[in-house]
Design an enzyme around this catalytic site. Structure first.
Site, PDB file in Angstrom:
ATOM      1  N   LYS B  98       7.864  -6.147  -3.409  1.00 56.29           N
ATOM      2  CA  LYS B  98       8.338  -5.921  -4.767  1.00 56.29           C
ATOM      3  C   LYS B  98       9.854  -5.999  -4.702  1.00 56.29           C
ATOM      4  O   LYS B  98      10.507  -5.190  -4.028  1.00 56.29           O
ATOM      5  CB  LYS B  98       7.890  -4.547  -5.290  1.00 56.29           C
ATOM      6  CG  LYS B  98       8.531  -4.242  -6.643  1.00 56.29           C
ATOM      7  CD  LYS B  98       8.179  -2.871  -7.183  1.00 56.29           C
ATOM      8  CE  LYS B  98       9.233  -2.454  -8.200  1.00 56.29           C
ATOM      9  NZ  LYS B  98       8.977  -1.141  -8.786  1.00 56.29           N
ATOM     10  N   ASN B 208       5.209   5.405 -11.311  1.00 61.16           N
ATOM     11  CA  ASN B 208       5.367   6.385 -10.237  1.00 61.16           C
ATOM     12  C   ASN B 208       5.706   7.757 -10.813  1.00 61.16           C
ATOM     13  O   ASN B 208       4.912   8.691 -10.755  1.00 61.16           O
ATOM     14  CB  ASN B 208       6.471   5.911  -9.274  1.00 61.16           C
ATOM     15  CG  ASN B 208       6.597   6.784  -8.042  1.00 61.16           C
ATOM     16  OD1 ASN B 208       6.047   7.866  -7.960  1.00 61.16           O
ATOM     17  ND2 ASN B 208       7.317   6.328  -7.053  1.00 61.16           N
TER      18      ASN B 208
END
Lengths: 327, 259
Positions: B98, B208
């Site tokens: 990522k 997250n």
């Protein structure tokens, strides 16, 4: 009973104190000869802050931590019972409401209340939380004081563990060094700094809410302040990073720009021993009882763990944090 | 279910691994979320590249039993991001990365120019790049040209929990790139926002803070899983178009006329 305690960090000394108080013959062994930089408690903040810690820690930390201030005081430690001031900077201000919602025993202070509690911070914050029942101590002075007290009481302090072959029981309080025996144990790296700023006067620890980890400034007396502490998933016990130190220092500066003129006395690094749930454990394996995993709660939880270790040793019903070894 | 670089993932929910109260809570949140991918910060969580010492956290993350997507979180330059990606490949044994190149320290907004450059360098090195980008159409085109086969536009800035800030932009990306896997990454605070992203036809969502910083992370993880499933199902069910005027759901015509 003859007991050999391995390690003279906060866990080892507290266990030795509990056992010797109950009449056991205790020898402490530590290659370093006593409390010092080899133990991660040397680098601790020394906050006895169960209400603040409860925001992220599990319930036993809060409950067991409540007795810590009394225990340390009974050992002759200089415990300051002035509470903790919790503030948030800039865009993190809303974090303060969340912190209040998830914590216990706090009251709100407005501008005037902050000025009255900490004149140094007058006008810098609109509101703050006061955790009135919390306390703090100086970790290094406390460890040395407890060592002296134990030695005066007849506890032996040696550098060679083999010197007490008559020990019936071994209590291992060696932190991360016990990892080979406790495979679930991991290190959580922390970085701290000590500043000297004689012109700054704070009565109590000030905690700054930060999105990643709690930052705090603890007055150590004599114009010194401890800044702590990062929390990084790593067992590295050395090597403070520039980024971490910058975050710590800018937290101090943001709290009060007067810290900009402070002298940077020390930068410290160590790794806290922790189990996956970040709760401490007593682990029985043969003749050895391991007291470990105190994570960021060494001074807060070592007294309770020491009492549990003594109870386990004396054959009392299994205390709360006891795990039998399955490895 | 989403397919990234030829690998099908069992869930459209992707979760980060930072900021949880403890590894035990992290593992429980993953269990209840059914998430198929875990992102891992190489720099922060693996101990600033100290390979031996970060091992235990890696073991914890690997034990989650999901696909790992290492990230370059916290990188502010192309060089830093590329080096971190190379380190990640070595540490985690995957060519998935990522890619985050932060352009603005304050808002953590991606640097679109650095992102394209880093994406090109990394795809040339054989990486499967998941770029964290804005919803800018031209930027997304450039990223595809650079070799990215997935796009991860933000919903809102990292950690804000503001949801989908530019619905039009996200919808238009979906329409422009019907064949490219699209993931809303960052800015989600509530399950309803994740459901909304899936209703737009996005392939997955990545979050997250919303889970890690909830009072009960595991419960919030499960709530997100439910929302993602609902949103995906709604999209497949072909939602009715919104209308400006009311339309009765029961036709009036032919109703018994009572006086």
């Amino acid at each position: 009973m003859r007991v050999l305690v391995r390690g003279s960090g906060v866990a080892g000394l507290c266990v030795a104190a509990e056992l010797s108080a109950r009449g056991h013959a205790v020898t402490i062994t530590d290659p370093a000869g006593g409390p010092g930089a080899q133990a991660c408690s040397w680098w601790a903040g020394g906050m006895l802050a169960p209400d603040c810690e409860g925001v992220t820690a599990e319930e036993p930390v809060v409950r067991l931590g409540r007795q810590a201030a009394d225990w340390w005081q009974a050992q002759g430690a200089a415990v300051t019972r002035a509470g903790t001031l919790v503030v948030a900077l800039g865009r993190d201000r809303r974090e303060l409401d969340l912190f209040a919602r998830r914590s216990t025993n706090h009251r709100w202070l407005d501008r005037d209340g902050i000025a009255a509690a900490e004149p140094q911070l007058a006008g810098r914050f609109e509101r703050a939380l006061m955790m009135s029942e919390e306390a703090h101590l100086d970790p290094r002075a406390t460890l040395h004081g407890l060592r002296d007290r134990l030695v005066a009481r007849g506890v032996r302090l040696v550098t060679d563990g083999a010197s007490d072959t008559l020990a019936e029981q071994v209590i291992d309080c060696t932190g991360l060094a016990a990892r080979p025996a406790l495979p679930e144990l991991r290190g959580v790296k922390g970085e701290m700094a000590v500043l000297r700023a004689p012109e700054i006067d704070l009565t109590r620890p000030v905690r700054l809410l930060h999105p990643r980890y709690p930052l705090y400034i603890v007055p150590r007396g004599d114009g010194r302040f401890m800044l702590g502490a990062t929390q990084i998933e790593s067992g590295a016990r050395a090597g403070a990073s520039v980024r971490s130190v910058m975050e710590l220092l800018s937290a101090a500066y943001a709290l009060d720009p007067a810290f900009g003129a402070a002298e940077l006395v020390e930068i410290g690094v160590d790794a806290r021993p922790a189990f996956p749930d970040n709760l401490p454990r007593l682990t029985r394996a043969g003749d050895t009882l391991y007291v470990n995993g105190l994570f960021r709660h060494g001074f807060l939880l070592a007294p309770a763990l020491a009492q549990m270790a003594a109870a386990a040793l004396e054959g009392q019903p299994d205390p709360e944090m006891l795990h039998d070894h399955h490895a | 279910m989403p397919v990234f670089y030829g690998t099908e993932i069992a869930s459209a929910l992707m979760l980060g691994t930072a900021q949880y109260p403890s590894p035990t809570v992290l593992a429980e949140a993953f269990r209840r979320s059914g998430a198929g991918v875990a992102t891992v910060s190489v720099r922060r969580e693996a101990g600033s590249g100290d390979t031996a010492q970060g091992q235990q956290f890696r073991a914890l993350v690997e034990a989650l039993g999901v696909a790992l997507l290492p990230n370059t979180a916290g990188c502010h330059s192309v060089r830093e991001a590329v080096t971190t990606a190379q380190m990640a490949r070595e540490l985690f044994g995957t060519n998935w990365i990522k890619l985050e190149v932060i352009g603005h320290a304050d808002t953590l907004q991606p640097d679109p120019f650095g992102l394209v450059e880093a994406a090109r360098l990394l795809t040339d090195e054989g990486f499967a790049v998941f770029p964290y980008c804005t919803e800018d159409l031209v930027l997304c085109e450039r990223l595809l040209e650079a070799g990215c086969e997935v796009l991860m536009p933000w919903g809102a800035p990292i950690g804000t929990g503001l949801g989908l800030n530019n619905l039009y932009g996200l919808r238009s990306l979906r329409a422009q790139f019907p064949e490219v896997p699209l993931v809303v990454d960052a800015g989600l605070g509530l399950p309803s926002q994740a459901a909304q992203a899936m209703e737009l036809g996005y392939d997955a969502v990545l979050l997250n803070t919303a889970v890690a910083k909830a009072g009960d992370p595991a419960a919030m993880a499960e709530a997100f899983a439910g929302a993602v499933a609902a949103g995906a199902l709604a999209h497949r069910a072909d939602p009715m178009p919104p209308r400006d005027m009311a339309e009765p759901s029961t036709p009036v015509l032919g109703k018994a006329f009572l006086t």
